[in-house]
Design an enzyme around this catalytic site. Structure first.
Site, PDB file in Angstrom:
ATOM      1  N   SER A 149      53.093  39.294  27.100  1.00 15.85           N
ATOM      2  CA  SER A 149      52.739  38.941  25.554  1.00 15.85           C
ATOM      3  C   SER A 149      53.336  37.954  25.128  1.00 15.85           C
ATOM      4  O   SER A 149      54.409  36.894  25.236  1.00 15.85           O
ATOM      5  CB  SER A 149      53.312  40.038  24.893  1.00 15.85           C
ATOM      6  N   LYS A 185      61.909  37.693  38.745  1.00 14.50           N
ATOM      7  CA  LYS A 185      62.592  38.688  37.585  1.00 14.50           C
ATOM      8  C   LYS A 185      61.116  39.759  37.820  1.00 14.50           C
ATOM      9  O   LYS A 185      60.394  39.277  36.284  1.00 14.50           O
ATOM     10  CB  LYS A 185      62.594  38.147  36.884  1.00 14.50           C
ATOM     11  N   GLU A 201      60.968  44.868  34.712  1.00 15.81           N
ATOM     12  CA  GLU A 201      61.897  46.542  34.993  1.00 15.81           C
ATOM     13  C   GLU A 201      61.174  47.959  35.483  1.00 15.81           C
ATOM     14  O   GLU A 201      61.641  49.002  36.064  1.00 15.81           O
ATOM     15  CB  GLU A 201      62.998  46.772  34.083  1.00 15.81           C
ATOM     16  N   GLU A 260      46.893  42.590  19.529  1.00 14.25           N
ATOM     17  CA  GLU A 260      46.920  42.883  21.105  1.00 14.25           C
ATOM     18  C   GLU A 260      47.689  44.488  21.625  1.00 14.25           C
ATOM     19  O   GLU A 260      48.630  44.898  21.116  1.00 14.25           O
ATOM     20  CB  GLU A 260      47.053  41.966  22.180  1.00 14.25           C
ATOM     21  N   PHE A 288      54.117  43.859  33.454  1.00 13.40           N
ATOM     22  CA  PHE A 288      54.793  45.227  34.466  1.00 13.40           C
ATOM     23  C   PHE A 288      53.332  45.222  34.480  1.00 13.40           C
ATOM     24  O   PHE A 288      52.985  47.051  35.534  1.00 13.40           O
ATOM     25  CB  PHE A 288      54.918  46.498  33.117  1.00 13.40           C
ATOM     26  N   CYS A 326      45.333  41.429  30.303  1.00 15.83           N
ATOM     27  CA  CYS A 326      45.196  40.744  29.040  1.00 15.83           C
ATOM     28  C   CYS A 326      43.939  40.011  29.136  1.00 15.83           C
ATOM     29  O   CYS A 326      43.546  39.098  28.213  1.00 15.83           O
ATOM     30  CB  CYS A 326      46.617  39.017  29.400  1.00 15.83           C
TER      31      CYS A 326
END
Length: 499
Positions: free
Chosen positions: A226, A173, A176, A382, A149, A281
């Protein structure tokens, strides 16, 4: 309410599963959109469409592919503000940050425009009597990308432009949580001339992910997200015989030596820790202050952090926007609230922050934690939010050992005026990307992006030369053509005579 549907075969395809997910404006907390969540059958339809398109696209000329990519690059440039607005509306990041995301994605499109040079093969002539050996690279087939995201345009553009430039077809993909940018990227690709079925977008949750990981016609999977999910993607896809590059999480450190320019280091720490609300990240989430400079450095960071203006992403005066969801905001806040109990000094507490007129938004202020212990949750996990931890080390060696003990190895940086120390650092540190007086060492498009240890699963980094190698496979062709003046040599069961 707006509905985001799938993009399959060059057109919008309405969701058929009956399942939809909410898409929220993070600045207001309001659900503005619903996104169709694909069933296994819908994923299969997208893969079948991509497989059919590969029959022609995989055989297309490099000239035909680069013509599309050059046109695509021009369209993305012309529509960069529109794409940035979609990102801001669904992710929440400020418009300038969203524009920067689009610009970094464009770098990979530009790399793909030069694919003719990148796919040149090798030829050795006369390795034996009239024997030549050539090495070539060919596309894989149908490849898939599963993206996070936090960069809904940039990370997809790290993947599909190179993949299709190499002759593959692609099923994306996206997250969402902010799906609209992906669809717009696909629409513009069609407008640029990309044949129907070469790029497809299916929205969904774990059902869609697992369908891609298990589909027999998906040859390779790219992922950014992640570490726990990256590990799952890698394990599952590899068990199904697929090529995998799965980029995971991070805990990026910045080592500040006593000789460093503390003002420059403080500027860098604030920019790298709090930019994009820490939801990246490559954010610096841990500063390691060496020697006696710790107090002065923390004070300089605090002074700068207190001046950052937080507000809606579409407000030109905002420097930092909200977090993606209320649940994520609450999780980030929990690390700050528990920090003191685990030995940290809370210099800045951003929990409880609100913006007038947007009280229901997913707001959190900037947090700064000093004297953080390595066994605390705020250090080990994280956090993926605007929380910066400061740790202390007496020596360079102690600081490097602290960083190398982390299970993550995505990116790291050193701030110093000492060239010898910087050289030692870049050789001794266990991370995939290193900055010297550069806080966020994200490589340019023609170098590859990726970490070490729990930050990367698989053998290939993303984009750059690694990306091209990931989306192609090598073939070596050995040929011998008889000289018309010579008669056949007859059967010879021995080894070929190379000398």
């Amino acid at each position: 309410m707006k509905t985001v549907n799938h993009w399959i075969g060059g057109k919008t395809v309405e969701g058929a599963s009956g399942n939809y997910g909410p898409v929220t404006d993070p600045a207001t907390g309001e659900v503005t959109t619903q996104v169709a969540l694909a069933s296994t059958a819908e994923v299969d339809a997208a893969v079948r469409t991509a497989k059919e398109a590969f029959q022609t696209w995989g055989q297309s000329s490099l000239a035909a592919r680069t013509k599309v990519l050059f046109a695509y690059r021009a369209l993305l440039d012309a529509h960069r503000d529109e794409i940035a607005e979609l990102i801001t509306a669904e992710h929440g990041k400020v418009h300038s940050d969203a524009l920067g995301e689009v610009a970094r994605g464009l770098e990979i499109v530009e790399l793909a425009c030069g694919i003719t040079t990148q796919l040149k093969g090798e030829l050795s002539t006369s390795v034996s009597n009239r024997v030549d050996v050539a090495a070539i690279r060919q596309p894989l087939g149908v490849v898939a990308g599963i993206t996070p995201f936090n960069f809904p345009a940039m990370v997809p553009m790290w993947m599909f432009p190179l993949a299709v430039a190499c002759g593959n077809t692609f099923v994306l993909k996206p997250s969402e949580k902010d799906p609209s940018a992906a669809n717009r990227l696909a629409e513009l690709a069609k407008e640029a001339g990309l044949p129907d079925g070469v790029l497809n977008v299916v929205h969904g949750d774990k059902v869609a992910v697992d369908a891609l990981l298990g589909h027999p016609d998906v040859v390779a999977v790219s992922f950014v997200g992640s570490t726990p999910i990256a590990r799952y993607i890698h394990t599952t896809a590899a068990a199904n015989g697929k090529r995998v590059q799965a980029l995971g999480g991070a805990k990026n450190h910045m080592l500040v030596l006593p000789d460093a320019d503390l003002d420059a280091a403080a500027d860098a720490a604030v920019s790298a820790a709090y930019g994009s609300a820490g939801e990246r990240c490559m954010a610096i989430s841990a500063v390691v202050a060496v020697g006696s400079i710790g107090d002065a450095l923390v004070e300089k960071i605090r002074e700068r952090a207190e001046k950052i203006k937080i507000g809606p992403g579409n407000d030109p005066t905002s420097e930092m926007g909200p977090l993606i969801t209320a649940a994520h905001r609450d999780k980030v806040a929990s690390y700050v609230k528990g920090a003191a109990d685990q030995g940290a000094e809370v210099v800045l507490d951003g929990t409880g922050y609100t913006v007038d007129g947007y009280e229901n938004g997913h707001w959190i202020g900037l947090s700064l934690l000093d004297h953080v212990r390595t066994d605390s949750d705020a250090y080990r996990d994280e956090i993926f939010g605007p929380v910066l931890c400061v740790l202390r080390a007496e020596t360079y060696e102690e600081g490097v050992a602290l960083i190398n003990a982390s299970p993550f190895g995505n990116g790291t940086a050193i701030f110093t005026r000492d060239g010898g120390a910087a050289r030692r650092f870049q050789l001794e540190i266990q991370a995939g990307m290193v900055g010297v007086n550069v806080p966020i060492p994200v490589p340019v498009g023609y170098h590859s992006f990726g970490g070490w240890k729990d930050s990367l699963f698989g053998d290939h980094h993303i984009y750059g030369n690694d990306g091209i190698h990931f989306y192609t496979r090598g073939k070596v062709v050995t040929t011998r053509w008889p000289d018309p003046s010579e008669a056949p040599a007859g059967v010879d069961l021995g080894f070929p005579r190379n000398h």
